[in-house]
Design a protein around this motif. Structure first.
Motif, PDB file in Angstrom:
ATOM      1  N   LYS A   1       7.107   5.455   0.986  1.00  0.00           N
ATOM      2  CA  LYS A   1       7.354   4.112   0.435  1.00  0.00           C
ATOM      3  C   LYS A   1       8.834   3.917   0.106  1.00  0.00           C
ATOM      4  CE  LYS A   1       4.226   3.762  -2.868  1.00  0.00           C
ATOM      5  NZ  LYS A   1       3.521   3.218  -4.025  1.00  0.00           N
TER       6      LYS A   1
ATOM      7  N   PHE B   1       5.664  -2.316   3.578  1.00  0.00           N
ATOM      8  CA  PHE B   1       5.660  -3.540   2.767  1.00  0.00           C
ATOM      9  C   PHE B   1       5.507  -3.203   1.280  1.00  0.00           C
ATOM     10  CE2 PHE B   1       4.555  -6.152   6.658  1.00  0.00           C
ATOM     11  CZ  PHE B   1       5.673  -6.964   6.564  1.00  0.00           C
ATOM     12  N   ARG B   2       4.689  -2.182   0.974  1.00  0.00           N
ATOM     13  CA  ARG B   2       4.529  -1.791  -0.439  1.00  0.00           C
ATOM     14  C   ARG B   2       5.833  -1.193  -0.973  1.00  0.00           C
ATOM     15  NH1 ARG B   2      -0.246   2.006  -1.033  1.00  0.00           N
ATOM     16  NH2 ARG B   2       0.479   2.168  -3.169  1.00  0.00           N
ATOM     17  N   GLY B   3       6.502  -0.434  -0.130  1.00  0.00           N
ATOM     18  CA  GLY B   3       7.769   0.187  -0.535  1.00  0.00           C
ATOM     19  C   GLY B   3       8.863  -0.829  -0.789  1.00  0.00           C
TER      20      GLY B   3
ATOM     21  N   GLY C   1      11.220   1.670   2.355  1.00  0.00           N
ATOM     22  CA  GLY C   1      11.569   0.479   1.555  1.00  0.00           C
ATOM     23  C   GLY C   1      13.075   0.321   1.441  1.00  0.00           C
TER      24      GLY C   1
ATOM     25  N   TRP D   1      12.441  -6.250  -3.360  1.00  0.00           N
ATOM     26  CA  TRP D   1      12.220  -7.697  -3.301  1.00  0.00           C
ATOM     27  C   TRP D   1      12.432  -8.299  -4.697  1.00  0.00           C
ATOM     28  CZ3 TRP D   1       8.870 -11.701  -4.768  1.00  0.00           C
ATOM     29  CH2 TRP D   1       8.793 -12.778  -3.904  1.00  0.00           C
TER      30      TRP D   1
ATOM     31  N   LEU E   1       8.515  -3.801  -2.159  1.00  0.00           N
ATOM     32  CA  LEU E   1       8.272  -4.654  -3.336  1.00  0.00           C
ATOM     33  C   LEU E   1       9.342  -4.533  -4.439  1.00  0.00           C
ATOM     34  CD1 LEU E   1       6.254  -6.810  -4.199  1.00  0.00           C
ATOM     35  CD2 LEU E   1       5.036  -5.034  -5.454  1.00  0.00           C
TER      36      LEU E   1
ATOM     37  N   THR F   1       9.486 -10.087   4.026  1.00  0.00           N
ATOM     38  CA  THR F   1       8.268 -10.628   3.418  1.00  0.00           C
ATOM     39  C   THR F   1       7.139 -10.634   4.449  1.00  0.00           C
ATOM     40  OG1 THR F   1       9.734 -12.135   2.255  1.00  0.00           O
ATOM     41  CG2 THR F   1       7.383 -12.558   2.042  1.00  0.00           C
TER      42      THR F   1
ATOM     43  N   SER G   1       9.157  10.131  -0.663  1.00  0.00           N
ATOM     44  CA  SER G   1       7.918   9.382  -0.408  1.00  0.00           C
ATOM     45  C   SER G   1       8.197   8.368   0.709  1.00  0.00           C
ATOM     46  CB  SER G   1       7.452   8.668  -1.675  1.00  0.00           C
ATOM     47  OG  SER G   1       8.085   7.424  -1.782  1.00  0.00           O
TER      48      SER G   1
ATOM     49  N   TYR H   1       1.817  -1.310   6.320  1.00  0.00           N
ATOM     50  CA  TYR H   1       1.347  -1.623   4.973  1.00  0.00           C
ATOM     51  C   TYR H   1       2.159  -0.825   3.935  1.00  0.00           C
ATOM     52  CZ  TYR H   1      -1.871  -1.431   0.988  1.00  0.00           C
ATOM     53  OH  TYR H   1      -2.405  -1.482  -0.262  1.00  0.00           O
ATOM     54  N   THR H   2       2.403   0.448   4.236  1.00  0.00           N
ATOM     55  CA  THR H   2       3.171   1.307   3.318  1.00  0.00           C
ATOM     56  C   THR H   2       4.607   0.787   3.190  1.00  0.00           C
ATOM     57  OG1 THR H   2       1.846   3.145   4.089  1.00  0.00           O
ATOM     58  CG2 THR H   2       3.835   3.707   2.878  1.00  0.00           C
TER      59      THR H   2
END
Lengths: 433, 168
Positions: free
Chosen positions: A140, A401-403, A144, A408, A405, A378, A138, A398-399
């Motif tokens: 993400k 940043f979501r990945g 990520g 983080w 999380l 961040t 994926s 955006y993807t």
């Protein structure tokens, strides 16, 4: 005028200049200079401006910065990261989510040579992402793990953030480097755990890669041996006291230069590119350092750190609440500013408070560095994400940043773990020879 | 895609000098790596060392930093927070750039002047390094020239911002 009021006006003016897009280094130097005029005199401020920049830079200790940067650039421009990735790919790529795990591992190893989060994110964005894409990972998870893995560059030694922290707080750079090893490995393992849990819960996120024979695995180790040997020599030399930080940096840079030549990867073009990039990074880091030093002289005159110490210590608040507030403040600043700048701006003000509360300065340096790592990913100013999105153009920011999380959250868990058990950080530096 | 217009006249000369100054940094960097390695090697293996390595390193560091500051600024390499201004029109952004870059130009002109006087004081005081008795003031001249070059680059940036204010 009351020095504290001048100090507060100075800090507000600094933020105004930063909002107006003035270079952070220049804004700190300008505000420091103007504040010094107000609190001292024009003549002494001009005297400071003549002496301080030269004396700050003409330093034997600070030669660690360009030398470690050069070591990283040699490794970066001669493509040594790809060998690390291939090696880990062959060893753990067959596991579910194995490629993402290999990416994190390779990021950690590469960070140990380059010390640069951005270089690490850019390199593995180019190497690891297409491979993960080929196995239908994926977006993400793939992006990520690269963005988060890249942040390990500033925690695992050598790290320019830790060097600057050491200079500002007058702590041993060698001890800070050694202190970064176990937390760096802890964080890398936490990232791998996150990937394991994610792919266990939803196997479609990251399929298993092909299996390789033991012979292929052993051969892959050979290719990376020189690079890992260089890390052991530099960090081992520091730990045993055989090298000072400057000597280790010189040996590391020369070692990386020789390894790149022996691998026939160091063309004249790569050599010049390495020197050019090192010069660029050295310039902006030292500009920030000079700015910070001028600003620090002004902050000292305002007496704000002393007042802050007596106010917070006198308030009788639990030290863990104070440190949580400090970390939260650094995280908020990290949303808008680059980590190095936050470090030089905020540490001189907050460091006396933290030490007065009884926290260890080496431990605090590592905690702040992890917070700086978080600032790299961040939104809205996640520099690592910007770099990665430049390399992996097909995935929206955006993807990414979501990945990020889950990683983080792992960083928060790491901070909590190191706060509950500071010995994880302090064990190695305290046992140094 | 928006392309950068090529530098003209004064700006192109300043950029060229900044580029050559950066090349000096490259050379000194390589020299620093070699001399540090040679010193460590001699010390650890033959229990001897190169006399004056510490002071050579210190002087090299000043040259490395001050010769690269201007070229870094030519490529906008010094970190800034640009997210807050992104929502404004190009003209407003140019106005802010004009103010900040002019302030920086004035500040670095002042720093050049201050370092110039520091170099003169060092020369008159006959300040030399401890081991090799090398005079320090020539390197302060180099640092001073680096600051002056950075000031020139900042002047070009503010003139460029001024052009943008009127053109946009």
């Amino acid at each position: 005028m009351n020095p504290i009021i001048v100090g507060i006006i100075g800090i507000l003016f600094l933020f105004l200049l930063l909002a107006m897009r003035m270079q952070i280094a220049f804004a700190m130097a300008l505000v420091g200079f103007l504040g010094f005029i107000v609190l001292s005199s024009f003549d002494s401020a001009v005297g400071l401006l003549g002496i301080l920049p030269f004396d700050t830079t003409a330093s034997y200790t600070l030669s660690v910065i360009p030398l470690f940067l050069l070591m990283g650039e040699f490794a970066n421009h001669s493509g040594m990261g790809s060998e690390l990735y291939e090696m880990l790919y062959k060893w753990i790529g067959f596991l579910p989510g194995g490629l993402a795990m290999a990416t994190v591992g390779a990021c950690a190893c590469f960070a140990a040579i380059t010390g640069s989060s951005l270089a690490t994110a850019a390199m593995f964005g180019a190497i690891a992402f297409p491979e993960m894409k080929r196995l239908n990972y994926s977006d993400k998870l793939a992006t990520g793990c690269i963005a988060a893995g890249g942040t390990l560059g500033i925690l695992i030694p050598p790290s320019s953030v830790l060097i600057l922290y050491g200079i500002i707080t007058e702590q041993s750079i060698a001890k800070l480097f050694i202190a970064g090893v176990i937390p760096g490995l802890c964080l890398a393992l936490l990232f791998i755990l996150v990937i394991y849990v994610m792919t266990k819960a939803k196997p479609s996120l990251g399929a298993a890669g092909p299996k390789f024979s033991m012979m292929e695995k052993v051969v892959s180790l050979k290719a990376t041996g020189s690079l890992l040997g260089l890390f052991v020599l530099v960090i081992g030399g520091l730990y045993t006291g055989w090298f000072t930080a400057t000597e280790a940096a010189g040996v590391g840079a020369f070692g990386a230069f020789c390894v790149a030549i022996l691998k026939r990867r160091l063309t004249m073009k790569n050599l010049l590119a390495s020197l050019k990039d090192t010069a660029g990074s050295t310039a902006f880091i030292f500009a920030i350092l000079i700015g910070a030093m001028i600003f620090q002289h002004f902050v000292t005159l305002t007496q704000i750190p002393n007042v802050l110490v007596s106010y917070i210590v006198g308030a009788g608040v639990s030290k863990y609440i104070v440190i949580s507030a400090v970390i939260a403040a650094f995280m908020v600043l990290g949303c808008f500013m680059e980590g190095l700048s936050i470090m030089v701006l905020a540490v001189p003000v907050i460091y006396p408070v933290v030490i007065q509360l009884g926290f260890d300065p080496i431990w605090f340096g590592i905690i702040i560095t992890i917070t700086m790592e978080m600032s790299l990913i961040t939104p809205p100013v996640g520099v690592n994400v910007f770099v990665l999105s430049g390399v992996v153009k097909e995935v929206p920011m955006y993807t990414i940043f979501r990945g990020i999380l889950p990683f983080w959250v792992a960083m928060i868990a790491c901070i909590a773990l190191l706060t509950a058990f500071p010995k994880i950080v302090l064990f190695l530096p305290n046992s140094m020879m | 895609m928006e392309t950068k217009p090529p530098a003209r006249g004064f700006e192109s000369w300043v950029n060229l000098v900044a580029k050559y100054a950066d090349h000096v940094t490259w050379g000194v960097l390589f020299f620093l790596m070699v001399i540090t390695m040679a010193d460590v090697f001699l010390r650890k293996i033959f229990h001897t060392s190169i006399l004056g390595t510490v002071e050579i390193t210190e002087l090299s560091m000043a040259a490395i930093v001050f010769c690269s500051l201007a070229e870094c600024q030519v490529h906008d390499g010094h970190i800034k927070v640009d997210i807050l201004l992104k929502g404004f029109s190009k003209r407003v952004q140019a106005v802010f750039d004009l103010i900040t870059q002019t302030a920086c130009f004035l500040f670095f002109s002042m720093m050049t002047w201050a370092m110039f006087h520091y170099a003169i004081a060092m020369k008159e005081g006959g300040e030399v390094t401890i081991d090799l008795s090398l005079p320090k003031y020539p390197i302060v001249w180099v640092a001073c020239a680096g600051c002056a070059l950075l000031a020139m680059v900042l002047l070009c940036k503010s003139l460029k911002a001024l052009r943008e204010v009127f053109e946009s």
